[in-house]
Design a protein around this motif. Structure first.
Motif, short mmCIF file in Angstrom:
data_model
loop_
_atom_site.label_atom_id
_atom_site.label_comp_id
_atom_site.label_asym_id
_atom_site.label_seq_id
_atom_site.Cartn_x
_atom_site.Cartn_y
_atom_site.Cartn_z
N ALA A 196 21.44 13.95 2.83
CA ALA A 196 20.38 13.10 2.20
C ALA A 196 20.54 11.75 3.00
N GLU A 197 19.15 11.11 3.06
CA GLU A 197 19.28 9.78 3.39
C GLU A 197 18.59 8.51 2.65
N ASP A 198 19.39 7.75 2.39
CA ASP A 198 18.61 6.72 1.47
C ASP A 198 19.09 5.15 2.20
N VAL A 199 18.67 4.10 1.49
CA VAL A 199 18.80 3.06 1.84
C VAL A 199 19.60 2.10 0.87
N PHE A 200 20.05 1.04 1.14
CA PHE A 200 20.60 0.08 0.09
C PHE A 200 20.55 -1.35 0.78
N LEU A 201 20.56 -2.20 -0.18
CA LEU A 201 20.37 -3.58 0.12
C LEU A 201 21.60 -4.56 -0.23
N THR A 202 22.48 -4.30 -1.20
CA THR A 202 23.56 -5.11 -1.41
C THR A 202 24.76 -4.60 -1.47
N ALA A 208 27.67 -0.70 -18.13
CA ALA A 208 28.91 -0.50 -18.60
C ALA A 208 29.30 1.01 -17.74
N VAL A 209 28.10 1.60 -17.43
CA VAL A 209 28.51 2.94 -16.42
C VAL A 209 29.06 2.44 -15.12
N ASP A 210 28.28 1.53 -14.69
CA ASP A 210 28.68 1.23 -13.05
C ASP A 210 29.91 0.60 -13.18
N HIS A 211 30.19 -0.76 -13.66
CA HIS A 211 31.48 -1.38 -13.59
C HIS A 211 31.59 -1.84 -14.91
N ALA A 212 32.54 -1.10 -15.59
CA ALA A 212 33.00 -1.35 -17.02
C ALA A 212 33.69 -2.80 -17.06
N ALA A 213 34.58 -3.16 -16.05
CA ALA A 213 35.11 -4.43 -16.11
C ALA A 213 34.71 -5.56 -15.35
N ALA A 214 33.39 -5.30 -14.87
CA ALA A 214 32.97 -6.00 -14.00
C ALA A 214 31.97 -7.41 -14.84
N GLY A 215 32.10 -8.43 -14.26
CA GLY A 215 31.20 -9.76 -15.10
C GLY A 215 29.96 -9.48 -14.57
N GLN A 216 28.98 -10.23 -15.23
CA GLN A 216 27.35 -10.04 -15.22
C GLN A 216 27.13 -10.87 -13.70
N LYS A 233 24.90 -0.75 -6.95
CA LYS A 233 25.56 -0.70 -8.29
C LYS A 233 24.88 -0.04 -9.30
N ASP A 234 23.84 0.84 -8.97
CA ASP A 234 23.10 1.65 -9.83
C ASP A 234 23.59 2.97 -10.27
N SER A 235 24.04 3.11 -11.47
CA SER A 235 24.44 4.45 -11.82
C SER A 235 23.53 5.69 -11.65
N ARG A 236 22.10 5.07 -11.53
CA ARG A 236 21.33 6.43 -11.27
C ARG A 236 21.08 6.75 -9.58
N ARG A 237 21.63 6.22 -8.89
CA ARG A 237 21.72 6.40 -7.60
C ARG A 237 23.05 6.75 -7.04
N VAL A 238 23.66 7.80 -7.59
CA VAL A 238 24.92 8.27 -7.38
C VAL A 238 24.92 9.48 -6.55
N TYR A 239 25.76 9.61 -5.43
CA TYR A 239 25.83 11.17 -4.90
C TYR A 239 27.21 11.73 -5.02
N ARG A 240 27.09 12.91 -5.45
CA ARG A 240 28.31 13.69 -5.77
C ARG A 240 28.62 14.54 -4.63
N ASN A 241 29.84 15.22 -4.50
CA ASN A 241 30.31 16.04 -3.57
C ASN A 241 29.90 15.65 -1.91
#
Length: 751
Positions: free
Chosen positions: A565-571, A475-483, A689-697
């Motif tokens: 910051a350095e990070d990686v993502f897959l999707t 719900a936090v990530d994409h409230a209107a997105a389908g599963q 798509k993970d709300s725990r992996r959000v960078y701000r500013n």
């Protein structure tokens, strides 16, 4: 004839599902293969009928050019053949000849055909080899002729799956191991091997009764004899099927020597159940939990040692150096500067002493280094042993014994990958994003100090699971997105491999339903047999990887004092305009939006993907409210070699009625891209798509394919000696450049 007709009908129904003709009852989707094998398990004497039907269907598929039937039929056939009590050499020969025909087809048909042809050749010489090796490795039975071990690790994110699902999976995995013991598994190997080699002349009931009433030591002794006979037959080219049967018959007569002949009548063929593999369930709560579990699998600690502190009770354990960066392993160290050069000829010359019983100990103490500072070797110095892609058979020994004149040094025995870890991920794309992070961290750790690479064969598997209602994170990530948006990887794998779609993607909604069923005998009957059996079938037969490119992102913040910051993502990588916090920024933003429209001004620098594969760098300036980078293609199963970037561009329109703005989708394909906010307004970045992996500013990002850490080190080493070389030279030319995450399916990507 009636049995054969029923089995043929089931096989044809299975093939129709591959063509998209799903059964009328949706609850039967994904269960056709399972019900077919369970029907054979109930009456093992029908195994030969099923194998014969499957061989005919394979030959028909080859003649009619129905290639999408071949791999599902072949996997079904091999799984039946492994569990079958006895298959004639004539049937094995037909399957073997068909597998050899597959060598003329492209990948993955030729790869799977070669693998199964090699296995069938051993099975024809020594019947029961495939069953025996599978049980020995999965149960980690101690056996010198075949010292391989396997374990299945199921990882689930407790924040993505409900507590009911996690508890149900824990209960099922524990229940699958209750009735199994080393003795029962050894008995299964002996019984199945004897029946496979001796056929109907084997007294199964007498053999079972004899093995049940003897101590563990006798069972283990006979087990070792049977395994040695089978492995010897598989390794000796001169041994044929009859000679192997004669060897096993001697062991068989020894086991039944105390029983009188004719006590038990010879019945029809009986099946020996295939024990459930060794499965452990883990709630993924720590970032380095995967690495810790793999280390404990290779070098288990003593029973009195807690796994949370890996350095305790690990004397003479070479992993001590690897985990020195963990907080739990921080210990006070007292160092003494050593003046010893480490060279033998620099040792002081001592007068010859008469021989005494203690002279050897005195010499040993004279040569021993005590309390010196040990210099850590540079990662560059041990580079040749770090690269997994080079399949290094061994690793550099950590300690060298002093060499004496006239003594030939003992040859270093190369390490073998005797352990196989099959890691199964349960969840959606977000847990695969965490897996990409953990895999990248593991590869960097292995680059600094190799440990797992030469010892462990690491395999990844993925089972999509989506709960009935969207969870809080969704719900936090994409409230209107389908599963469906959270299962892009599963959708891609299903399009690339129809057998994966039929057997694994159907579990997406089935596992939550089975987990939330009310407690009843029928519920336990279904879940215990179905979920564990499907997972076991997947990890046993799914050995063809589909490789996904991992992307690296470097994130710069609007605060100059804050380190990038350095990070990686897959999707997926998603950016959105960040709401202003201060009153001054808010008023400035409103004025800007009134003049130029919503969003922020961006400068986008990227390399355009062209057919000639030439680098063509483009720069564009635009105003945007956000963008989405997709690494998984939505419509076609092809190589994942570029990013699909969708930028929501704001276009200003001047007309007679005044100024208006419209949003236009700007799409581009690239591998490397840089995005910078020109007006210094920050934006947010969300990974996978993970709300725990959000960078701000965030003020700027740089995205590119993630490089294999060992490649980077070797490249640095090459540049150290060849400052003017820009292209890859030497060893680095033959090393994988990009970091790819392999996820196993039944067929890989069918071309």
């Amino acid at each position: 004839a009636e049995v054969e007709s029923d089995i043929l009908r089931r096989v044809r129904t299975l093939l129709r599902e591959l063509d998209g003709h799903h059964p009328a009852c949706q609850c039967d989707r994904g269960m056709l293969r399972w019900t077919l094998h369970k029907k054979i398990d109930q009456n093992p004497s029908n195994s030969s009928i099923l194998v014969r039907i499957l061989v005919k269907e394979l030959e028909r598929a080859e003649r009619g050019d129905f290639r999408h039937y071949i791999i599902p039929l072949l996997h079904t056939l091999m799984y039946t053949l492994i569990k079958a009590p006895c298959i004639s050499d004539e049937l094995c020969s037909r399957v073997y000849d068909f597998c050899k025909k597959l060598l003329t087809l492209p990948k993955p048909f030729c790869t799977i055909g070669l693998d199964y042809a090699i296995r069938l050749k051993m099975e024809r010489t020594a019947p029961g080899t495939l069953y025996q090796r599978m049980v020995i490795s999965e149960q980690s039975l101690k056996c010198d002729p075949y010292p391989y071990q396997e374990k299945i690790f199921i990882f689930a994110d407790p924040e993505l799956l409900s507590e009911a699902i996690c508890n149900a999976l824990v209960t099922d995995t524990e229940a699958a191991q209750v009735s199994q013991s080393p003795k029962s598994c050894m008995c299964d190997v002996i019984i199945h091997t004897m029946q496979a080699a001796l056929g109907e002349s084997c007294d199964i009931n007498g053999l079972k009764a004899r093995l049940q009433h003897v101590p563990m030591s006798d069972v283990e002794h006979w087990f070792q004899q049977v395994v040695a006979a089978v492995e010897c037959a598989g390794n000796e080219a001169s041994v044929d099927r009859d000679q192997h049967a004669a060897r096993l018959e001697k062991i068989y007569c020894t086991i039944l020597s105390s029983m009188q002949e004719g006590d038990a009548p010879l019945g029809e063929m009986q099946g020996t159940p295939l024990p459930n593999p060794n499965i452990s369930f883990h709630l993924w709560t720590e970032d380095d939990q995967l690495w810790k579990e793999l280390v404990l699998f290779i070098r288990p600690l003593s029973a009195s040692c807690e796994p949370d502190c890996l350095s305790q009770d690990l004397d003479n354990f070479e992993i001590r150096d690897i985990i020195s960066d963990c907080e739990c392993c921080e210990q006070t160290r007292f160092s003494v500067l050593s003046t010893d050069s480490g060279i033998e000829r620099d040792l002081p010359v001592a007068a010859e002493e008469p021989f005494t019983p203690f002279s050897a100990e005195a010499e040993q103490s004279r040569l021993q280094r005590k309390g010196g500072i040990k210099k850590k070797p540079s990662p560059l110095e041990s580079m040749a042993f770090l690269q997994a892609g080079c399949n290094a058979p061994g690793a550099k020994p950590t300690v060298k014994s002093p060499r004496r004149p006239g003594v030939i040094p003992e040859p270093v025995v190369p390490l073998q990958r005797l352990h196989t870890a099959r890691v199964v991920m349960l969840g959606d794309d977000r847990i695969l994003g965490r897996l990409a992070q953990a895999y990248h961290s593991l590869r960097k750790r292995e680059t600094r100090r190799v440990f797992l690479t030469p010892r462990l064969n690491l395999q990844f598997y993925y089972i999509p699971v989506v709960t009935g209602q969207a969870d809080a994170l969704a719900a936090v990530d994409h409230a209107a997105a389908g599963q469906e948006e959270f299962c892009e990887v599963a959708g891609y794998l299903g399009r690339a491999d129809p057998w994966y779609e039929s057997n694994i993607n159907t579990l997406c909604h089935m596992i939550p339903k089975l987990a939330t069923m009310p407690s009843s005998p029928s519920k336990h009957l279904v879940t215990d047999l179905f979920i564990i059996d499907v997972i076991s079938y997947y990890v046993r037969m799914g050995i063809q990887p589909v490789c996904f490119q991992v992307y690296a992102v470097k994130i710069f913040f609007n605060d100059p004092a804050q380190e990038p910051a350095e990070d990686v993502f897959l999707t997926e990588l998603r950016t959105q305009v960040q709401e202003s916090i201060s009153h001054k920024d808010l008023s400035t933003t409103k004025k800007k939006m009134t003049l130029d429209g919503p969003g922020i001004d961006l400068t986008v620098t990227y390399r355009k993907v062209v057919l000639s594969n030439r680098a063509k760098e483009l720069v564009m300036a635009l105003r945007s409210t956000g963008l989405v980078m997709k690494a998984i293609l939505a419509d076609e199963a092809e190589d994942l070699v570029y990013l699909n970037v969708n930028i929501t561009e704001i276009i200003k329109i001047n007309n007679l009625s005044g100024r208006s703005f419209s949003a236009v989708a700007n799409r581009l394909k690239t591998r490397d891209i840089k995005i910078r906010s020109t007006e210094q307004r920050p934006f947010t970045v969300c990974l996978d798509k993970d709300s725990r992996r959000v960078y701000r500013n965030v003020i700027s990002i740089e995205v590119s394919p993630c490089l294999e850490p060992s490649y980077c080190l070797q490249k640095t080493r090459t540049m150290k000696f060849s400052l003017h070389e820009t292209e890859d030279v030497g060893l680095v030319k033959y090393m994988p450049k990009s970091l790819l995450l392999p996820i196993n399916t039944f067929a890989g990507a069918i071309q």
